[in-house]
Design a protein around this motif. Structure first.
Motif: not given
Length: 758
Positions: A98-107
């Motif tokens: 809940p503390e994170l947003g806009k998580v983007v990764s290579y995978w």
């Protein structure tokens, strides 16, 4: 007023001390929570275009990416089945936080820019939610859970602004503890050397403790209603220790001097409060005026030092004026208890003849002695011709800091630095062809690797084949474009790119805002440069007025301002030679980079204020002797003879409290400590010891000049260090000299002998 304070201290000593003890205890209880209220940022102007861009991104797109996780495969490449499976699991877990947003990764995007060129590392970008203190807490929780080794297949390191802040706060606390563990014992040893007795040496540390505890409580209260930088703590301890010792040193020395001259304890307290106490009050006003100028800047980093600086000056002065006289009255002649073996009885009542002889030597050949000193100071200032300015980044941390290692990997191993991208926001809908044309044009700028939009990715003026774009960058009423470059963040080329992007023709009817770290640097420098004339103007005007009220002369403030500018120029020049040009970087352990803008301004204000502190110490005695009948040359020599030892001792003690921060791991705190300490020593030795007597000799009678109407104004409203003294210790004075026709004080005849004053 000072006479009434003295009577209160004499008649109600124990009541004053009891109230002070209760107040200090309450301040200590409040101040214990100060660290929980303080923040690691504050370098940006909230009204700047980059800050406004950040606000739009926060509102429309969920905020800028501030956390960069560098994920490294333990064996092989991040595309290997085991690493990919674990990487996807990591990203899934992060998206559930809940503390994170806009998580983007290579995978989950397949973007080549999120994988290292050798294929062993990949990036996960995220936004840590919350504002300031909450964001710091959220970062700590996420990194505690995911930092280090993940399922024995991947290693995770944290970078980005959130990662830097996460490491900077604890490092600040460690630096503070280390610096004070060095400064306090050294100051105590020096106090024992200066005073020669245990009791008198401990009293200044008590005043310093009151000042520090008081400002911790102030920072807790201010931090509860507005943003305050955690680095204000460093100024609080250094300046609180230094000024507490300075003011107490002046008070105790005058008190011991009065006792040595035969005065009773009560009369010694009266004279000390009326004379040295008056100097303390005036000195505090000049230092506070210089530090108050920091409050005109919009960056809360600088404003925080204004809050802390003014607070510590005021509390140290109040403790010296109220608590110290009460302590001296209770202790009486026991103030000299615990005499050290090397201490000579009666030394406190004598003048420092070495300083007097130096002043007379200088005044015999003022130009011959002053010119070499001026030449050295101007040579020291010469690096200012090549000075450049920047804002703090991960390079201020030690080389082994995790966020710094992540940043180095982003620069060396990835095609473009996504974490340092420029973020362009348009707060209205834009036709896709117009947006594509704008993005394609931006991608042709020198150093740009790609431009990412919600509908496509562009490179070299055309649509790239690396992906379809990032839908998260597009909203019905807003558009975001990320300009990823290969340029070194905060370099001249990166700053030039900001200007080129802002100059590019936008889609018709739009007014894009450009944000990102490089844009913030450009805007921060512009903001500080815009407010600097106002801050300098306030410092100059308030200093001039205060010194005029103290001396009755318009020449003395001008002389003080000119000499201060020369000594400060030399100080900042030396710091530029060291911290920007990189000399002594191996010895001191830092990475050379442009001078940190906010810290340079802070160092200027601190050093200016403290130089005025010693200006008042010295000028007060010179003026007193001049008014008692000594000619200008004798007043200067004898004045420095009596104040030279105090000024030099106070300067050494204060410099030690600042030099202790030279062991800090955060490089701009090292800059602040070494620069402030050097400025204090240059002022105490080169300026007070040589340039002041040379200037006073060259100015002659004109040193005390003021137009008639201003002299009348001073006679009515001015202040001086001419308090009452007991008959046993203070002989009869001569009549006040008549003004000369030009408005300056006429040179009086010989004065009667009087007791030594500080």
């Amino acid at each position: 007023m000072f006479e009434r304070i003295a009577e209160l201290a004499i008649r109600r000593s124990r009541l004053v001390l009891s109230i002070a003890a209760v107040v200090v205890a309450l301040m200590g209880a409040l101040g214990a929570g100060a660290f929980g209220k303080l923040l690691a940022g504050g370098f940006d102007d909230p009204a700047s275009p980059s800050s406004r861009a950040r606000d739009v991104i926060e509102k429309e797109f969920g905020g800028e990416t501030n956390l960069v996780l560098l994920v490294r495969a333990a064996d092989g490449r991040v595309d290997d089945p085991a690493a990919e499976r674990t990487g996807r699991a990591l990203v899934s877990d992060l998206k559930a936080e809940p503390e994170l947003g806009k998580v983007v990764s290579y995978w989950d995007t397949g973007s080549a820019g999120l994988r290292s060129e050798d294929g062993r590392e990949a990036l996960v970008l995220a936004r840590v939610k919350g504002h300031d203190a909450e964001q710091q807490e959220n970062t700590e929780r996420v990194l505690d859970a995911y930092g280090g080794t993940y399922e024995d297949t991947l290693t995770v390191q944290a970078g980005g602004s959130a990662g830097v802040s996460h490491e900077m706060g604890p490092q600040t606390e460690q630096d503070l503890v280390l610096a004070e563990s060095i400064a306090v014992p050294l100051v105590l040893v020096l106090l024992l050397v200066v005073f020669g007795t245990v009791v008198s040496a401990l009293l200044p540390l008590l005043i310093a403790l009151i000042a520090i505890v008081g400002v911790f409580a102030q920072l807790f209260l201010v931090g509860s209603v507005t943003d305050v930088s955690v680095f204000a703590i460093n100024l609080t301890t250094a300046l609180g220790l230094g000024l507490g010792v300075d003011y107490a040193l002046l008070m105790i020395s005058r008190f011991r001097e009065q006792l040595a001259s035969g005065a009773s304890v009560e009369d010694a307290v009266r004279t000390t409060t009326s004379t040295a106490g008056r100097t303390v009050a005036f000195s505090a006003a000049t230092v506070a005026a210089a530090l108050a100028a920091l409050m005109v800047f919009p960056q809360y980093f600088l404003r925080s030092f204004g809050y802390a600086g003014v607070g510590v000056v005021v509390i140290a002065a109040l403790a010296s004026l109220f608590v110290m006289p009460a302590l001296l009255n209770v202790l009486g002649r026991r103030v000299d208890s615990g005499r050290m073996p090397w201490a000579k009885p009666g030394r406190s009542g004598s003048a420092a003849t070495g300083w007097g002889r130096l002043a007379r030597t200088v005044m015999r050949r003022p130009a011959l002695t002053a010119l070499p000193v001026l030449a050295v100071l101007l040579a020291a200032a010469s690096p200012l011709l090549g000075i450049t300015f920047g804002t703090p980044d991960e390079r201020v941390l030690p080389e082994n800091a995790e966020s710094r290692q992540v940043s180095a990997s982003l620069r060396e191993d990835f095609d473009g630095n996504d974490a340092a991208a420029l973020h362009i926001v348009i707060d209205r809908s834009v036709d896709e062809p117009a947006l594509a044309s704008y993005a394609a044009g931006l991608s042709e700028l020198d150093g740009v690797v790609r431009v990412e939009t919600g509908t496509g990715i562009y490179a070299d003026g055309r649509t790239a084949a690396t992906g379809p774009g990032n839908p998260a960058l597009s909203r019905p009423a807003a558009q975001q474009l990320d300009v990823v470059s290969s340029l070194t963040p905060k370099s001249d080329a990166a700053r030039n790119l900001v200007e080129e992007v802002r100059s590019a023709s936008p889609p018709p009817g739009t007014h894009p805002l450009v944000g990102g770290t490089d844009a913030e640097l450009v805007d921060s420098n512009a903001s500080i440069a815009g407010r600097l004339p106002l801050a300098v103007g306030l410092i100059v005007v308030t200093t001039f007025l205060l010194l005029f009220l103290f001396t009755g002369s318009v020449v003395q403030p001008l002389r003080a301002l000119v000499l201060n500018v020369i000594s400060l120029g030399a100080t900042v020049g030396v710091m530029t030679w060291i911290f920007q040009d990189g000399h002594l970087s191996g010895l001191l352990g830092f990475t050379p980079q442009p001078m940190e803008t906010s810290m340079t301004v802070l160092m200027f204000c601190i050093a200016f204020g403290l130089s005025m502190d010693y200006e008042v110490f010295v000028t007060s005695r010179i003026k007193e002797l001049h008014e008692l009948g000594e000619d200008n040359e004798s007043a200067v020599a004898n004045g420095l003879g009596h104040t030279g030892r105090i000024v030099s001792a106070a300067a050494c003690l204060l410099a030690v409290s600042f030099f202790a921060f030279g062991v800090a791991e955060i490089s701009f705190m090292k800059l602040f400590g070494l620069g402030s300490g050097l400025a204090i020593l240059i002022d105490a030795v080169a300026v007070r010891g040589i340039l002041v007597p040379a200037a006073m000799r060259l100015l002659g009678r004109s040193a005390w000049y003021a137009p008639g109407f201003l002299r009348r104004l001073h006679d009515r409203f001015g202040l001086s260090e001419g308090g009452p003294a007991p008959a046993a210790a203070e002989p009869e004075r001569t009549a006040e000299p008549e003004p000369a026709p030009d408005g300056s004080a006429a040179e009086p005849g010989p004065r009667p002998a009087d007791s030594a004053r500080i």
